[in-house]
Design a protein around this motif. Structure first.
Motif, short mmCIF file in Angstrom:
data_model
loop_
_atom_site.label_atom_id
_atom_site.label_comp_id
_atom_site.label_asym_id
_atom_site.label_seq_id
_atom_site.Cartn_x
_atom_site.Cartn_y
_atom_site.Cartn_z
N SER A 92 0.86 -1.18 0.00
CA SER A 92 0.00 0.00 0.00
C SER A 92 0.90 1.23 0.00
CB SER A 92 -0.88 0.01 1.26
OG SER A 92 -0.06 0.23 2.41
N ASN A 93 0.33 2.38 -0.27
CA ASN A 93 1.11 3.63 -0.26
C ASN A 93 1.75 3.87 1.11
OD1 ASN A 93 0.42 4.13 -2.91
ND2 ASN A 93 -1.15 5.65 -2.42
N HIS A 94 0.99 3.64 2.18
CA HIS A 94 1.50 3.87 3.53
C HIS A 94 2.65 2.92 3.86
CE1 HIS A 94 -2.25 6.11 3.90
NE2 HIS A 94 -1.73 6.68 4.97
N LEU A 95 2.48 1.66 3.50
CA LEU A 95 3.52 0.68 3.78
C LEU A 95 4.78 0.99 2.97
CD1 LEU A 95 4.53 -1.88 5.10
CD2 LEU A 95 3.19 -3.20 3.47
N GLU A 96 4.60 1.36 1.72
CA GLU A 96 5.75 1.73 0.88
C GLU A 96 6.48 2.94 1.45
OE1 GLU A 96 6.88 3.27 -3.61
OE2 GLU A 96 4.97 2.24 -3.33
N ALA A 157 8.71 4.38 15.71
CA ALA A 157 7.29 4.38 16.11
C ALA A 157 6.44 5.03 15.02
CB ALA A 157 7.11 5.09 17.45
N ALA A 158 6.91 6.13 14.46
CA ALA A 158 6.18 6.81 13.38
C ALA A 158 6.12 5.92 12.13
CB ALA A 158 6.83 8.15 13.07
N GLU A 159 7.24 5.27 11.81
CA GLU A 159 7.26 4.37 10.65
C GLU A 159 6.31 3.19 10.87
OE1 GLU A 159 11.85 5.25 9.19
OE2 GLU A 159 11.44 3.52 10.47
N ARG A 160 6.30 2.66 12.09
CA ARG A 160 5.41 1.54 12.38
C ARG A 160 3.95 1.98 12.26
NH1 ARG A 160 5.27 -2.71 17.50
NH2 ARG A 160 3.53 -3.91 16.67
N ASN A 161 3.62 3.15 12.80
CA ASN A 161 2.25 3.66 12.67
C ASN A 161 1.86 3.82 11.20
OD1 ASN A 161 1.80 3.75 15.41
ND2 ASN A 161 2.43 5.89 15.62
N ALA A 165 -0.91 1.64 9.22
CA ALA A 165 -2.04 2.38 8.64
C ALA A 165 -2.33 1.89 7.23
CB ALA A 165 -1.74 3.87 8.62
N GLY A 166 -1.33 1.26 6.61
CA GLY A 166 -1.50 0.77 5.25
C GLY A 166 -1.99 -0.66 5.16
N LEU A 167 -2.34 -1.25 6.29
CA LEU A 167 -2.79 -2.66 6.27
C LEU A 167 -4.29 -2.76 6.22
CD1 LEU A 167 -0.33 -4.17 8.89
CD2 LEU A 167 -0.06 -3.94 6.42
#
Length: 167
Positions: A92-96, A157-161, A165-167
């Motif tokens: 997803s865009n968020h995961l990428e 933490a921000a990267e994990r969030n 969010a992309g899942l």
């Protein structure tokens, strides 16, 4: 401190990163990397300039905003190659964006060898996102001491969030 629209469009063209991913990515990178036109030494002794650029940074160096964004475009290529070469599942865009921020910070070789990538390619997306928070240590170039950095704790933490969010 987010880049303006023409800069984002130009970065998208140069890097091949879609505008939605690039906007998310800059939202992660800029708060943690900042944009420093004058070179500085980071918390572990690495000379850094612009937006987290270290490869050619030298003490006393100064770069214009345009030069900083040119360096950023070049630095983002590493993440593009890593994602194209190593990621075998849809993103997803968020995961990428989360992965690109992570790769920008730790490098493609560390990403390639990571449990995070193994979990990701096994479609364990939640497990891959959780792996981000393990990458909070850095080695001081001068003392060789390994330390947990508050900035890395916050960044992961921000990267994990973003990742989740992309899942």
């Amino acid at each position: 401190m987010v880049a303006d629209e023409p800069t984002i469009k130009q970065l998208s063209v140069i890097t091949g990163i879609s505008i939605p991913v690039l906007i998310l990515l800059l939202g992660l990178l800029l708060p943690f990397e900042g944009k420093h036109n004058k070179a500085y030494v980071d918390p572990v002794g690495v000379v850094t300039i612009c937006i987290g650029h270290t490869a050619t940074a030298k003490a006393g160096q100064y770069k214009t905003d345009a030069q900083c964004y040119q360096l950023l475009a070049k630095d983002l290529e590493d993440g593009t190659k890593a994602i194209n070469n190593y990621v075998k599942v849809p993103l997803s865009n968020h995961l990428e964006a989360a992965l690109r921020s992570f790769i920008f910070n730790v490098g493609s070789e560390n990403f390639r060898k990571s449990t995070l990538l193994k979990k990701l390619n096994n479609t364990d997306y939640l497990g891959a996102c959780a792996e981000l928070e393990k990458w909070i240590k850095a080695t001081d170039r001068n003392t060789k001491q390994v330390k947990i950095l508050k900035g890395l704790v916050n960044r992961r933490a921000a990267e994990r969030n973003m990742c989740e969010a992309g899942l």
